[in-house]
Design an enzyme around this catalytic site. Structure first.
Site, short mmCIF file in Angstrom:
data_model
loop_
_atom_site.label_atom_id
_atom_site.label_comp_id
_atom_site.label_asym_id
_atom_site.label_seq_id
_atom_site.Cartn_x
_atom_site.Cartn_y
_atom_site.Cartn_z
CD GLU A 186 -5.43 1.55 -3.17
OE1 GLU A 186 -6.59 1.70 -2.83
OE2 GLU A 186 -4.48 1.50 -2.37
CG HIS A 198 -1.97 1.06 1.13
ND1 HIS A 198 -1.71 2.36 1.48
CD2 HIS A 198 -3.25 1.04 0.67
CE1 HIS A 198 -2.81 3.08 1.25
NE2 HIS A 198 -3.75 2.30 0.76
P1 PGA Z 1 -9.38 6.25 -0.19
O1 PGA Z 1 -8.23 5.21 0.15
O2 PGA Z 1 -10.58 5.47 -0.63
O3 PGA Z 1 -9.60 7.00 1.08
O4 PGA Z 1 -8.86 7.14 -1.29
C1 PGA Z 1 -8.04 4.06 -0.64
C2 PGA Z 1 -6.89 3.25 -0.11
O5 PGA Z 1 -5.94 3.81 0.43
O6 PGA Z 1 -6.90 2.01 -0.21
#
Ligand code: PGA
Length: 235
Positions: free
Chosen positions: A157, A88
């Protein structure tokens, strides 16, 4: 489809338990059989029997030992946790995990047969440098990772979209996902400012097999609605 809630450093043990109960009840009542994951804080891990799969946001690549502040495999085994989030961006950028550490963690939990939700994502600077630079960067975040691992779930992401309310356009998400699909055939989630207001259209995109949700997932009702969207999409 796969719907995952990353609770990050939110909710105490009691709050997490209430949250999980509420979501579980919704999934049972509405007969929703999507793959629903919830990643609570380490101190809120627990055993859970039901439709939800609980996973760890992080653990060290060890069974146990002298790694102050970390948890290891024994602590996950205690609660029957067999799913982990690795790579992450908050762990890469805030906690300073290098690709080497991440790859070691991946290898260790792969050997233990864990389902691994593996995250990659570029900064705004990288994105603005163009598609080739961006794809090269994302490939570097896949170094040392077994892309053939059958229990791998990939999550794209973009760092600049996490917790900011900004998202790439739907066309950009589709294009990126289709390019990533050429590198890896694992299910591919999109994450970064997914909310009830955009979840339906993101879930419907080509190449999107699910979503990884942070802030918006903290509202059980919102997270349940997103699970329902996925269910109704029948993808
Ligand atoms: P968010 O975070 O939905 O608050 O943008 C997503 C994540 O970090 O997995």
């Amino acid at each position: 489809m796969i719907i995952a809630a990353n609770l990050k450093t939110n909710f105490t043990r009691a709050q997490t338990s209430k949250y999980v109960d509420e979501v579980e009840k919704f999934l049972q009542t509405n007969n929703i059989c999507e793959d629903v994951f919830v990643f609570p804080a380490a101190s809120s891990l627990n055993t859970h029997n039901g439709k939800i799969t609980l996973g760890a946001q992080n653990a060290y690549a060890t069974k146990n030992g002298a790694f102050t502040g970390e948890i290891g495999l024994d602590h996950l085994d205690e609660f029957g946790i067999k799913t982990i989030l690795i790579g992450h961006s908050e762990r890469r950028h805030i906690l300073g995990e290098t690709q080497k550490m991440i790859a070691e963690k991946f290898h260790f939990y792969k050997e233990q047969g864990f389902r691994i939700v593996y995250c990659i994502g570029e900064s705004l600077e990288v994105r603005e440098a163009g598609n080739d630079v961006m794809m090269e960067f994302l490939s570097s975040q896949l170094e040392g990772i077994d892309l053939e691992y059958e229990k791998l779930i990939l999550a794209y992401e973009p760092v600049w979209a996490i917790g900011t309310g900004l998202t790439p356009t739907l066309e950009d998400i589709t294009s990126l996902h289709l390019q990533l699909k050429k590198k890896c055939s694992a299910p591919l989630l999109y994450g970064g400012s997914v909310k009830v207001t955009n979840a339906k259209e993101v879930l419907a995109l080509d190449g999107v097999d699910g979503i990884l949700v942070g802030s918006a997932a903290l509202y059980a009702e919102h997270f349940c609605t997103m699970c329902e969207y996925a269910h109704n999409l029948d993808k």
